[in-house]
Design an enzyme around this catalytic site. Sequence first.
Site, mmCIF file in Angstrom:
data_model
loop_
_atom_site.group_PDB
_atom_site.id
_atom_site.type_symbol
_atom_site.label_atom_id
_atom_site.label_comp_id
_atom_site.label_asym_id
_atom_site.label_seq_id
_atom_site.Cartn_x
_atom_site.Cartn_y
_atom_site.Cartn_z
ATOM 1 N N GLU A 159 -18.129 -3.233 2.907
ATOM 2 C CA GLU A 159 -17.296 -2.798 1.793
ATOM 3 C C GLU A 159 -17.948 -3.152 0.466
ATOM 4 O O GLU A 159 -18.027 -2.341 -0.448
ATOM 5 C CB GLU A 159 -15.910 -3.462 1.910
ATOM 6 C CG GLU A 159 -14.924 -3.000 0.845
ATOM 7 C CD GLU A 159 -13.504 -3.481 1.119
ATOM 8 O OE1 GLU A 159 -13.314 -4.333 2.000
ATOM 9 O OE2 GLU A 159 -12.595 -2.995 0.433
ATOM 10 N N GLN B 173 -7.307 0.656 6.993
ATOM 11 C CA GLN B 173 -7.759 -0.713 7.228
ATOM 12 C C GLN B 173 -6.579 -1.677 7.170
ATOM 13 O O GLN B 173 -6.005 -1.890 6.122
ATOM 14 C CB GLN B 173 -8.793 -1.076 6.164
ATOM 15 C CG GLN B 173 -9.393 -2.454 6.312
ATOM 16 C CD GLN B 173 -10.416 -2.732 5.227
ATOM 17 O OE1 GLN B 173 -11.129 -1.848 4.788
ATOM 18 N NE2 GLN B 173 -10.483 -3.972 4.775
#
Lengths: 382, 371
Positions: free
Chosen positions: A245, A127
């Site tokens: 997340e 990420q």
Amino acid sequence: MDLTFTPEQLAFRDELRTWLREHGPAGALPPEPTDEDEQWAWRRAWQRTLHEGRWAGVHWPTEVGGRGATLSETAIFFEELGRAGAPLPADVLGILLAGPTLMVWGDDAQKERLLPTILSADETWCQGFSEPDAGSDFGAVKTRAVKEGDEWVVTGQKVWTSGAQYAKWCMLVARTDQDAPKHKGLTYFVLDMEQEGVDIRPLVQITGHPEFNEIFLDGARIPDSMVVGGVGNGWKVALTTLMNERAGLAFFLQVRLRQQLDRLVAEAQATGRADDPLIADRLADLHVRTEALRLMAWKGLTAIEQYGQPGPEGSLTKWLWSETNQLLVQLAVDVVGSEALTGNAGWAFELLRARGNSIEGGTTEIQKNIVAERVLGMPRGR
Amino acid sequence: MRFELSEDQQEIQGAARELLAARSTFARVREVAEREEAAPTGMPDLSAVTTTREDEALWKELGELGWTGIAVPEEHGGQGLGVIELAAITEELGYAVAPVPFLGSVAAALVVQHEGSEEQREDWLPHLAAGGLRGAVTLTGDRAPVPGAAEGGLTVVADAAANGPAALYGPGSGVVEEVDAIDPTRGHGRVAIDALDPEGELDGRGEWLGGTPTATGPGLDRATIVVAAELVGVAQRALDMTVAYVKERRQFGVPVGSFQAVQHGAAQMLRDVTMARSLTYHAAWMADAGDPAQLPVAAAMAKAAASDAGRAVTAAAVQLHGGIGFTWEADVHWLLKRAQVDAALLGGGGHHRRRVAAAQAAGGSGSGSGA
């Protein structure tokens, strides 16, 4: 109030428990290696095992290899994984973040190309959001992508990138319009990590482990077909990733905490330290906090199921979890004694690693800001 | 799995909040608290009550509305609902710092209902349910002021140790000494009983709960949960008041609520309240529908968190109100005072963490298993 599971949920849990008994730590799963690279290979193999049992992406739709599990079932999945002492699959970022983001924002070609290899762990993800000058301040992203023909040429630096050294793909947010206001000029890309112009350097942490990396991008290329959600929409697309997340890991983390606490209680009892009233009080406090975390996770889930969006629990839970884990490892040092201060494994490692909990995934200070401004509606901070 | 009040339960709580917003304003609370003469509460006959530290009209109204008997079985004159509904209402009474002897009465009713003999239930529950009789619950050896404890009321004294018995003292038993507690919004009594000896007699003043000296548990646990629920309400009010205040109050040309230190203080308040509320409603659900074996730890966790939250959140409220928060003029101190008494009532944070630790030592991790 109804804190019971439905027969379907209980059946789901039983099926998983049975499967985990055979394939998990109590069954066929070999013990965790200590070497970082071997550990990765071990977790990747574990994800393949999960995938073969159709447990890799339980919340993914069935047509892309998931079980189409409900939120509650997904929560049960993580609780059970934790309870069995089983590791997370290797590519958590792909399963929890990249995949779901692509399902919302990706076009058909992207879904067809990228989704199938996620659950099988054939291609893993990292990420690329954070930068040296843009951690919590997402709008300060400086990495630039400039259009050249049907390609984008990327220059800049990313940081805190876990798994970058193993990843095939990176969820990259870069600035594509210098003139647009902060959040408006960002675009969300899928970057191929296996190319010239992508330089990955390990970033050694206070534990001595290089869990994270820095990525230096110098003329890396991304085909136009790998823009996700449209040019200039990066902020919106990234929010999908960030929401996933916060929601996804809560259950696993609180069960991990419970495992650590049970381990600590066992050690305190074995050494007789649990009889010390001060130790007993701190252990009990950790029990109270851990149970509160479990309940807040379920409460947050109820809010999503009832109203389609998470309640304020997300930021509170992240903050409470990190603080509790830090209290736990500090108490472990007092319970185990100076033994816990030697070596680089066990409680010694946990003691150091836990310092990162209140920084990663949004610092505690940022979580408090979010709670104050977005939940309590207080005036914008200064 | 639905961790949220049901629609019916939300309706009950909403109605309670609405009524109390009208009847128990801070102006009214102040009026009651500032009365010159305070007489003992707990008179069984409402008409005999003259000047007390309570709002007699509101108390009478709550009795008529059936609030006092909400968790009392129908055959004993109540509405037969659960601890969840009772907690939902009690939270609102805490939110409104209502000047009524509600907490002690419903706590006593829970103990009598779950641990009393059939005869004791028949004797006391209908009166407690109707609100005509005040009740109070306390632990042995506890010198804390007990809300609702009055010479004319029913007093339950439970052994502070986990497995001790409990005794019932009826009106006129002489065990209650009226005291002025720091919380002047309701009446308090001190019950000077240091121990209950299962071998000995009860001085002819009281009787064993359940008829014989047996270990208390399910009733006292429920009473503990209800005290936690009041603390949650008190703390929530302190948070709401504080947030409203810091949005308005300006310093250095901006609302003080824009300062990060103030924001973080408020966020901490919300976190404490949220933890306490989650544990409290979980414990209430355990009492109504869960595994009875898990109730003691669930109740202990709820009270441990609520006692700590009640103290911390009301203290933070005074702090964040600044100088004005320290004055008698500001209403925030009613909350702090009520929280301090409730935090100590039926055992404080340390007491309940000892219970959690004891459960750990006995092998129960105290964790719910996801029900």
